[in-house]
Design a protein around this motif. Structure first.
Motif, PDB file in Angstrom:
ATOM      1  N   UNK A 117       0.802  -1.029  -0.035  1.00  0.00           N
ATOM      2  CA  UNK A 117       0.029  -0.105  -0.109  1.00  0.00           C
ATOM      3  C   UNK A 117       0.734   1.206  -0.008  1.00  0.00           C
ATOM      4  N   UNK A 118       0.205   2.446  -0.158  1.00  0.00           N
ATOM      5  CA  UNK A 118       1.063   3.823  -0.051  1.00  0.00           C
ATOM      6  C   UNK A 118       0.630   4.542   1.210  1.00  0.00           C
ATOM      7  N   UNK A 119       1.493   4.935   1.728  1.00  0.00           N
ATOM      8  CA  UNK A 119       1.407   6.059   2.863  1.00  0.00           C
ATOM      9  C   UNK A 119       1.848   7.339   2.173  1.00  0.00           C
ATOM     10  N   UNK A 120       1.152   8.268   3.058  1.00  0.00           N
ATOM     11  CA  UNK A 120       1.276   9.637   2.197  1.00  0.00           C
ATOM     12  C   UNK A 120       1.177  10.809   3.501  1.00  0.00           C
ATOM     13  N   UNK A 121       1.671  11.876   3.513  1.00  0.00           N
ATOM     14  CA  UNK A 121       1.467  13.137   4.164  1.00  0.00           C
ATOM     15  C   UNK A 121       1.358  14.188   3.271  1.00  0.00           C
ATOM     16  N   UNK A 122       0.260  14.764   3.420  1.00  0.00           N
ATOM     17  CA  UNK A 122       0.268  16.354   2.810  1.00  0.00           C
ATOM     18  C   UNK A 122       0.322  17.323   3.580  1.00  0.00           C
ATOM     19  N   UNK A 123       1.591  18.208   3.284  1.00  0.00           N
ATOM     20  CA  UNK A 123       2.064  19.116   4.366  1.00  0.00           C
ATOM     21  C   UNK A 123       1.182  20.601   3.980  1.00  0.00           C
ATOM     22  N   UNK A 124       1.023  21.035   4.916  1.00  0.00           N
ATOM     23  CA  UNK A 124       0.543  22.761   4.781  1.00  0.00           C
ATOM     24  C   UNK A 124       1.253  23.488   3.655  1.00  0.00           C
ATOM     25  N   UNK A 125       2.666  23.117   3.691  1.00  0.00           N
ATOM     26  CA  UNK A 125       3.209  23.944   2.496  1.00  0.00           C
ATOM     27  C   UNK A 125       3.055  23.450   1.097  1.00  0.00           C
ATOM     28  N   UNK A 126       2.386  22.218   1.160  1.00  0.00           N
ATOM     29  CA  UNK A 126       2.203  21.836  -0.255  1.00  0.00           C
ATOM     30  C   UNK A 126       3.251  20.743  -0.572  1.00  0.00           C
ATOM     31  N   UNK A 127       4.002  20.387   0.254  1.00  0.00           N
ATOM     32  CA  UNK A 127       4.944  19.246  -0.147  1.00  0.00           C
ATOM     33  C   UNK A 127       4.155  17.909   0.196  1.00  0.00           C
ATOM     34  N   UNK A 128       4.616  17.017  -0.424  1.00  0.00           N
ATOM     35  CA  UNK A 128       3.964  15.576  -0.348  1.00  0.00           C
ATOM     36  C   UNK A 128       5.097  14.699   0.118  1.00  0.00           C
ATOM     37  N   UNK A 129       4.995  14.100   1.242  1.00  0.00           N
ATOM     38  CA  UNK A 129       5.887  12.673   1.663  1.00  0.00           C
ATOM     39  C   UNK A 129       5.385  11.555   1.403  1.00  0.00           C
ATOM     40  N   UNK A 130       5.918  10.815   0.972  1.00  0.00           N
ATOM     41  CA  UNK A 130       5.171   9.450   0.827  1.00  0.00           C
ATOM     42  C   UNK A 130       6.022   8.285   0.430  1.00  0.00           C
ATOM     43  N   UNK A 131       5.539   7.028   1.104  1.00  0.00           N
ATOM     44  CA  UNK A 131       6.367   5.721   0.680  1.00  0.00           C
ATOM     45  C   UNK A 131       5.521   4.685   0.442  1.00  0.00           C
ATOM     46  N   UNK A 132       6.091   3.479  -0.077  1.00  0.00           N
ATOM     47  CA  UNK A 132       5.164   2.561  -0.396  1.00  0.00           C
ATOM     48  C   UNK A 132       5.648   1.449   0.704  1.00  0.00           C
ATOM     49  N   UNK A 133       4.750   0.684   1.193  1.00  0.00           N
ATOM     50  CA  UNK A 133       5.121  -0.440   2.244  1.00  0.00           C
ATOM     51  C   UNK A 133       4.695  -1.684   1.836  1.00  0.00           C
TER      52      UNK A 133
END
Ligand code: FE2
Length: 279
Positions: A247-263
């Protein structure tokens, strides 16, 4: 099948205020018959193992995205089991259809709280748009005029929201001739619209059963593995990869940056037929 990688991910640690956490599950291909297998594996078991792994990482995300082909046979029984599994996360779940779905049947089961089939949502300073890229009875994808209008209208209505666009199909070739016959057939009007709206941060999809993260015409494109079988990347002919479900985990930051990883699970599902010539 192993499900116990130590949770060494730092993705969700020490998140700043305003960050939105999400998990994406895609292409679980379960059947009405819980014992039925796809390419030798029990897709329901595989989904359940992936859900267990995801909940180890983050038991209650802010939201869950289900990006199509969750049910292989578009059966009511399959959708019902998906609804039960996804509701257990205790967060809103946003569902969109894939080529194996029948949107009307899907909506009967996956459009009651906490599950939603909606055109878009706004949360914090993010907007997430859910597009229906399906063509009834066909494996490939297309955005019809109504979907393009929905996209355009939502982008125009929320110009200050960072925007994540989600759909089932991949909008550009991924480098596998057989899979790329099932890509979005009309990417041009999509990219034309995206280029006119600087708030777009990424397009997220399933369908390709492999990890993908690239930029095209300045837009980040992110594809996600299946919760069951994975396809060999970069190969013109169909082939089953020896990568486990995930699956994919993701964080949407207030700055517009996307952090994501597949597990991924630690081990391959029992019975996987790596020599399969199709599915
Ligand atoms: Fe698909």
């Amino acid at each position: 099948m192993g499900t116990e990688p130590t949770n060494d991910s730092k993705l969700f640690d020490d998140l700043p205020d305003g960050a939105i956490t999400l998990l994406q599950l895609s292409d679980s291909h379960i059947y009405a018959d819980q014992d039925r297998c796809l390419v030798g594996i029990n897709t329901q078991d595989s989904l359940d193992q992936v859900i267990a792994l995801a909940r180890q990482q983050l038991s209650t995300p802010d939201l869950l995205l289900a990006t199509g082909d969750l049910v292989h046979d578009a059966s009511a029984a399959g959708y019902q089991r998906i609804a039960e599994r996804l509701s257990a996360f205790g967060c809103p779940v946003y569902c969109l259809p894939g080529n194996h779905d029948v949107p009307k049947v899907m909506q009967e089961h996956l459009n009651r709280p906490p599950l939603y089939c909606l055109p878009s949502l706004q949360r914090g300073n993010w907007s997430i748009i859910f597009l229906d890229s399906t063509i009834p009875g066909k494996p490939g994808g297309h955005l019809d005029d109504a979907q393009l209008e929905l996209l355009s209208e939502t982008l125009n209505r929320h110009p200050k929201h960072h925007t994540l666009i989600t759909m089932h199909h991949h909008p550009v070739p991924v480098g596998s001739a057989w899979m790329d016959t099932m890509a979005l057939v009309n990417p041009e009007p999509l990219f034309h619209l995206l280029e006119q709206h600087s708030q777009v941060r990424a397009v997220l999809f399933g369908h390709i059963h492999q990890e993908f993260d690239t930029k095209h015409r300045g837009i980040r494109l992110i594809g996600t593995p299946s919760t069951c079988i994975q396809f060999i990347a970069g190969q013109d002919k169909f082939g089953i990869d020896s990568k486990p479900p995930g699956y994919r985990a993701m964080v949407l930051l207030e700055s517009g940056e996307i952090r994501t990883e597949v597990r991924l699970l630690q081990a391959l599902p029992l019975g996987l037929d790596l020599s399969s010539g199709g599915y």
